[in-house]
Motif scaffolding. Structure first.
Motif, PDB file in Angstrom:
ATOM      1  N   PHE A  69       0.824  -1.205   0.000  1.00  0.00           N
ATOM      2  CA  PHE A  69       0.000   0.000   0.000  1.00  0.00           C
ATOM      3  C   PHE A  69       0.864   1.263   0.000  1.00  0.00           C
ATOM      4  CE2 PHE A  69      -2.192   3.412   2.272  1.00  0.00           C
ATOM      5  CZ  PHE A  69      -3.364   3.500   1.542  1.00  0.00           C
ATOM      6  N   LEU A  70       1.878   1.287   0.859  1.00  0.00           N
ATOM      7  CA  LEU A  70       2.758   2.446   0.941  1.00  0.00           C
ATOM      8  C   LEU A  70       3.594   2.590  -0.328  1.00  0.00           C
ATOM      9  CD1 LEU A  70       3.928   2.126   4.657  1.00  0.00           C
ATOM     10  CD2 LEU A  70       2.261   3.724   3.711  1.00  0.00           C
ATOM     11  N   SER A  71       3.992   1.465  -0.922  1.00  0.00           N
ATOM     12  CA  SER A  71       4.761   1.529  -2.173  1.00  0.00           C
ATOM     13  C   SER A  71       3.941   2.194  -3.270  1.00  0.00           C
ATOM     14  CB  SER A  71       5.180   0.117  -2.603  1.00  0.00           C
ATOM     15  OG  SER A  71       6.021  -0.478  -1.642  1.00  0.00           O
ATOM     16  N   CYS A 202      -1.571 -14.226  -3.553  1.00  0.00           N
ATOM     17  CA  CYS A 202      -0.508 -13.324  -3.998  1.00  0.00           C
ATOM     18  C   CYS A 202      -1.054 -12.107  -4.734  1.00  0.00           C
ATOM     19  CB  CYS A 202       0.489 -14.075  -4.879  1.00  0.00           C
ATOM     20  SG  CYS A 202       1.481 -15.301  -3.998  1.00  0.00           S
ATOM     21  N   SER A 203      -2.284 -12.206  -5.244  1.00  0.00           N
ATOM     22  CA  SER A 203      -2.892 -11.059  -5.924  1.00  0.00           C
ATOM     23  C   SER A 203      -3.268  -9.943  -4.961  1.00  0.00           C
ATOM     24  CB  SER A 203      -4.144 -11.503  -6.689  1.00  0.00           C
ATOM     25  OG  SER A 203      -3.813 -12.342  -7.769  1.00  0.00           O
ATOM     26  N   THR A 204      -3.286 -10.235  -3.666  1.00  0.00           N
ATOM     27  CA  THR A 204      -3.570  -9.158  -2.718  1.00  0.00           C
ATOM     28  C   THR A 204      -2.517  -8.066  -2.799  1.00  0.00           C
ATOM     29  OG1 THR A 204      -2.407 -10.358  -0.946  1.00  0.00           O
ATOM     30  CG2 THR A 204      -4.793 -10.667  -1.118  1.00  0.00           C
ATOM     31  N   ARG A 205      -1.289  -8.437  -3.132  1.00  0.00           N
ATOM     32  CA  ARG A 205      -0.223  -7.432  -3.223  1.00  0.00           C
ATOM     33  C   ARG A 205      -0.488  -6.401  -4.319  1.00  0.00           C
ATOM     34  NH1 ARG A 205       3.973  -6.917  -6.570  1.00  0.00           N
ATOM     35  NH2 ARG A 205       5.681  -5.534  -5.903  1.00  0.00           N
ATOM     36  N   PRO A 206      -0.701  -6.795  -5.597  1.00  0.00           N
ATOM     37  CA  PRO A 206      -1.001  -5.760  -6.603  1.00  0.00           C
ATOM     38  C   PRO A 206      -2.305  -5.012  -6.343  1.00  0.00           C
ATOM     39  CG  PRO A 206      -1.254  -7.962  -7.539  1.00  0.00           C
ATOM     40  CD  PRO A 206      -0.570  -8.126  -6.211  1.00  0.00           C
ATOM     41  N   ILE A 207      -3.284  -5.681  -5.737  1.00  0.00           N
ATOM     42  CA  ILE A 207      -4.542  -4.990  -5.436  1.00  0.00           C
ATOM     43  C   ILE A 207      -4.309  -3.875  -4.426  1.00  0.00           C
ATOM     44  CG2 ILE A 207      -6.795  -5.246  -4.318  1.00  0.00           C
ATOM     45  CD1 ILE A 207      -6.951  -8.042  -5.544  1.00  0.00           C
ATOM     46  N   ILE A 208      -3.611  -4.191  -3.343  1.00  0.00           N
ATOM     47  CA  ILE A 208      -3.337  -3.178  -2.318  1.00  0.00           C
ATOM     48  C   ILE A 208      -2.373  -2.124  -2.849  1.00  0.00           C
ATOM     49  CG2 ILE A 208      -2.436  -2.804   0.005  1.00  0.00           C
ATOM     50  CD1 ILE A 208      -5.121  -4.234  -0.115  1.00  0.00           C
ATOM     51  N   LEU A 209      -1.439  -2.533  -3.713  1.00  0.00           N
ATOM     52  CA  LEU A 209      -0.538  -1.569  -4.360  1.00  0.00           C
ATOM     53  C   LEU A 209      -1.342  -0.546  -5.147  1.00  0.00           C
ATOM     54  CD1 LEU A 209       2.533  -0.932  -5.123  1.00  0.00           C
ATOM     55  CD2 LEU A 209       2.044  -2.219  -7.203  1.00  0.00           C
ATOM     56  N   ASP A 210      -2.307  -1.019  -5.937  1.00  0.00           N
ATOM     57  CA  ASP A 210      -3.146  -0.109  -6.719  1.00  0.00           C
ATOM     58  C   ASP A 210      -4.015   0.764  -5.823  1.00  0.00           C
ATOM     59  OD1 ASP A 210      -2.106  -1.066  -9.061  1.00  0.00           O
ATOM     60  OD2 ASP A 210      -3.696  -2.523  -9.403  1.00  0.00           O
TER      61      ASP A 210
END
Length: 479
Positions: A69-71, A202-210
């Motif tokens: 999220f912060l990234s 693992c898709s939680t990472r790009p979702i939270i990134l977006d």
């Protein structure tokens, strides 16, 4: 006599029948008790499954909120508020030197401010690969919060201190934080996930990134600044798989970067990882974000509407990534990557045509904008959502830490190169600049079509076996 005999026979039959009836009743009672026990066992198993599922998703969401999220937020918060950052440059320059800052100087400082985030990310990838081996994945994420606080401090006081250098330093430190957390979160998610839902977790990472990207864009608005869950009832097999993986990890030594680069058994896996790391940036998506304001100004959009237009890009990417998170276990990873890169290549051609013909029709800018949105959708549905998952799946445990570090360096260095060179490419190529990204996306699609196997629902050893023919070596089972 016959009647008496019949009576006797009937009595004898009743006498012999009574014990059988009693036995049948006992069997029925035992069967009912067994049914009750089985029912209780099923209920306990269902409750246990639900607890494990909730715990798994809670761990994934909490860990990504503190990292990805912060990234995403740091990636766009400066770019989305570029107007105010440029004013900050000019104000500071006037206070120091008594004159307005030059256009060339502004471009250089802005490019450094944007791109130095990527340098920090590359260095953070190296730091992260060391920390995850000494502290573990979870504790690395916790320690990384201290780096994040330092970045916030530098950027938060930069205006009051009248120093755009502090803003740049803060961006560098936030890059360190992003690079470190990227290594840790990729390894953490892949190692807590059963293989049948590994892609979704693992898709939680790009979702939270977006989600972080969208928040960064929201905070750049003028008014502010001035999954599909599992339904199986038995997870015992997958829990045993994770426990077995954990047990094997205790006795395995990780392979160093030097050794993994020379190891023929993972040669093509490393090539794929580097292609995905660089392709995620060289596909041009970050160029659209970094310089979106300038792009939409060139498209004759109303200046006051541009921040909202940019925000819509982030929202579209977030929605697309969320959809991918629900279907990735059905479609697989390979097809999403190939279609994603291939679709972007075609759309860059359309975008170039609409940019060249901007003055030919009043509706042409809107077609250009639609092309940009479509590029975002294909990127978010393919390279943006799937690349990190695939890279994590390509390597067995002993290789994973070093491989993800190399992937991280490839990702951040390509991000830096793009941030530094795109303004000059844009000035040199003008409306044809996106043809460069078209060639790169087409090349990535073709490469993955012939090289990348499907990794869905496969063990790490099975994925390694898929590359044995390309590597021209027998599979060495390191796990």
């Amino acid at each position: 006599m016959e009647e008496n005999n019949n009576v006797v026979d009937m009595n004898q039959m009743e006498t012999h029948t009574e014990p059988n009836s009693i036995n049948q009743m006992e069997v029925k009672i035992q069967t009912d008790q067994s049914t009750i026990q089985i029912s209780d066992h099923s209920r306990e198993a269902a409750e246990k499954k639900q607890n494990h599922t909730v715990t798994l998703w809670a761990a994934a969401l909490i860990s990504t909120m503190g990292s990805a999220f912060l990234s995403g937020y740091y990636l766009t918060v400066v770019a989305s508020s570029s107007k105010y950052v440029h004013e900050f440059y000019n104000t500071t320059w006037i206070e120091r030197y008594g004159e307005h800052i030059g256009a060339d100087t502004t471009t250089i400082i802005w490019s450094i401010t944007v791109s130095i985030y990527s340098i920090g990310g590359g260095i953070g990838s190296i730091i992260g690969s060391v920390l995850v081996e000494h502290l573990g994945r979870r504790d690395t994420l916790l320690v990384n919060n201290c780096i994040t606080l330092a970045a916030v401090l530098f950027m938060g006081v930069s205006e009051r201190a009248g120093s755009f250098e502090m803003l740049t330093i803060g961006r560098f430190i936030s890059g360190l934080s992003a690079g470190t957390s990227n290594i840790a979160i990729m390894m953490y998610l892949i190692e807590i996930s059963p293989k049948h839902i590994r892609g979704s977790v693992c898709s939680t990472r790009p979702i939270i990134l977006d989600l972080g990207i969208v928040l960064g864009q929201v905070l750049g608005l003028p008014e502010i600044l001035g999954q599909m869950f599992r339904r199986e009832e038995d997870v015992s097999e997958e829990l045993e798989e994770i426990k077995a993986e954990e047990q094997r990890q205790r006795d395995i030594k990780t392979v160093s970067v030097n050794k993994i680069l020379r190891n023929p058994h993972v040669r093509w896996q490393m090539i794929v990882a580097c292609v995905l790391g660089m392709g995620t940036n060289f596909c041009g998506i970050n160029a659209l974000y970094f310089y979106s304001n300038r792009l939409f100004t060139a498209l004759d959009f109303d200046v006051e509407l541009i921040p909202y237009v940019t925000l819509s890009l982030g929202a579209i990417e977030l929605i697309s990534t969320m959809i991918v998170g629900t279907v990735i276990e059905l479609t697989g990873r390979r097809i999403l990557l190939i279609v994603g890169y291939g679709g972007m290549a075609v759309l860059y051609i359309l975008l170039t045509v609409t940019l060249v013909l901007q003055d030919k029709a009043s509706w042409m800018p809107y077609l250009s904008f639609a092309s940009v949105l479509a590029v975002i959708v294909f990127e978010a549905s393919g390279p943006g959502a799937v690349s990190s998952t695939v890279v994590s799946e390509l390597f067995e445990y002993s290789f994973r830490s070093s491989a993800i570090m190399i992937y991280g360096i490839a990702f951040w260095m390509s991000n830096f190169i793009l941030g530094m060179t795109f303004p000059y490419l844009q000035n040199a190529l003008q409306d044809y600049v996106f043809l460069v990204f078209m060639v790169i996306c087409a090349a990535c699609a073709i490469f993955l079509l012939f090289v990348l196997p499907e990794t869905k629902a496969k063990t790490f050893i099975e994925i390694s076996q898929s590359f044995s023919k390309l590597n021209k070596t027998p599979v060495i089972l390191t796990e």
